[in-house]
Design an enzyme around this catalytic site. Sequence first.
Site, PDB file in Angstrom:
ATOM      1  N   LYS A 196     -11.073 -20.348  -0.955  1.00  0.00           N
ATOM      2  CA  LYS A 196     -11.069 -18.889  -1.469  1.00  0.00           C
ATOM      3  C   LYS A 196     -12.423 -18.234  -1.179  1.00  0.00           C
ATOM      4  O   LYS A 196     -13.477 -18.755  -1.026  1.00  0.00           O
ATOM      5  CB  LYS A 196     -10.560 -18.797  -3.055  1.00  0.00           C
ATOM      6  N   ARG A 198     -15.031 -15.206  -2.877  1.00  0.00           N
ATOM      7  CA  ARG A 198     -15.239 -14.089  -4.047  1.00  0.00           C
ATOM      8  C   ARG A 198     -16.020 -12.757  -3.719  1.00  0.00           C
ATOM      9  O   ARG A 198     -17.250 -12.972  -3.708  1.00  0.00           O
ATOM     10  CB  ARG A 198     -16.005 -15.075  -5.245  1.00  0.00           C
ATOM     11  N   GLY A 228     -10.048 -15.919 -16.419  1.00  0.00           N
ATOM     12  CA  GLY A 228      -8.464 -16.692 -15.940  1.00  0.00           C
ATOM     13  C   GLY A 228      -7.929 -16.363 -14.503  1.00  0.00           C
ATOM     14  O   GLY A 228      -7.049 -17.058 -14.160  1.00  0.00           O
ATOM     15  N   GLY A 229      -8.653 -15.357 -13.853  1.00  0.00           N
ATOM     16  CA  GLY A 229      -8.317 -14.929 -12.503  1.00  0.00           C
ATOM     17  C   GLY A 229      -8.084 -15.882 -11.643  1.00  0.00           C
ATOM     18  O   GLY A 229      -7.012 -16.162 -10.764  1.00  0.00           O
TER      19      GLY A 229
END
Length: 320
Positions: A196, A198, A228-229
């Site tokens: 991922k 960010r 929690g994302g």
Amino acid sequence: MGYSDAKLKIFSGNANPELAQEIADHVGVPLGNASVIRFSDGEIRIKITESVRGCDVYVVQPTSNPANEHLMELLIMIDALKRASAKSINVVIPYYGYARQDRKARAREPITAKLVADLLSTAGAGRVITMDLHAGQIQGFFNIPVDHLLGEKILADYFAQKGLEDIVVVSPDMGGVSRARGMAERLGATIAIIDKRRPEPNVSEVMNVIGKIRGKTAIMIDDMIDTGGTIVQGAKYLMENGCTEVYACCTHPVLSGPALTRLQDSVIKEVVVTNSIKVDKEKCEGRCDKITTLSIAPLIGDAIIRIHEEESVSTLFDKE
């Protein structure tokens, strides 16, 4: 039965006194008599009401929210113990606040994790005992011994007794691969990695998954769950790409902002955390019933005994 050495004392700040009491009970010593109170203007006042002269003292204080309050409490307590002629001052920081500010990601940014390390050393700490640092390299910010405990064994033991089948342990980012591999080895499972990016703090976008996940039970492991994302988005992606069910676990339940609502509304079946940070049950009630809390008190208690008796701490994490 009490611990035989009266020179070992355990004290607590206000951050997580329940954990400190559990640790003291495990070690077999009474929790030290001290209080952290406030003057009328809000300044912190530490009162240590028993002698610590010549003692090996352990202060339990995660620097969790409010981080500044808890950090200042810890620094002042260290100073009080130093001036009271404690033989050694060992700070037990299960959750090391400011750990995510461990490098200059952009121009003119501070390295606050290093600043906190300097503050602790200057105040008089002689040793740090912590758990699952956000970046293991933070140990190098200290010029005093650092015992870095790992929560993976506690988490892995819990999942092992659940009898899950066809497990894949998933790291939500590249930085957590070694953590995922450690748990996978304990569970005899395979690993997968979510790739991922960010674009800004507390915002993440799933790009791809490296590893086989179709038809498997996924256990996502991270050092902390903050808003929690990351964990919720990762779980959704795993389910959409063939996982039969998804569990999540972490050592540090920061759980700030919309975390509880996000976890409750997510596809995650269960969220397993430790009590390195006090989980407010009243705050969770009615908002999230998926959280299971495991105690790290036996692990920290055993580490304290081994340090006090000058034995190896690393053997606590040997894989059978």
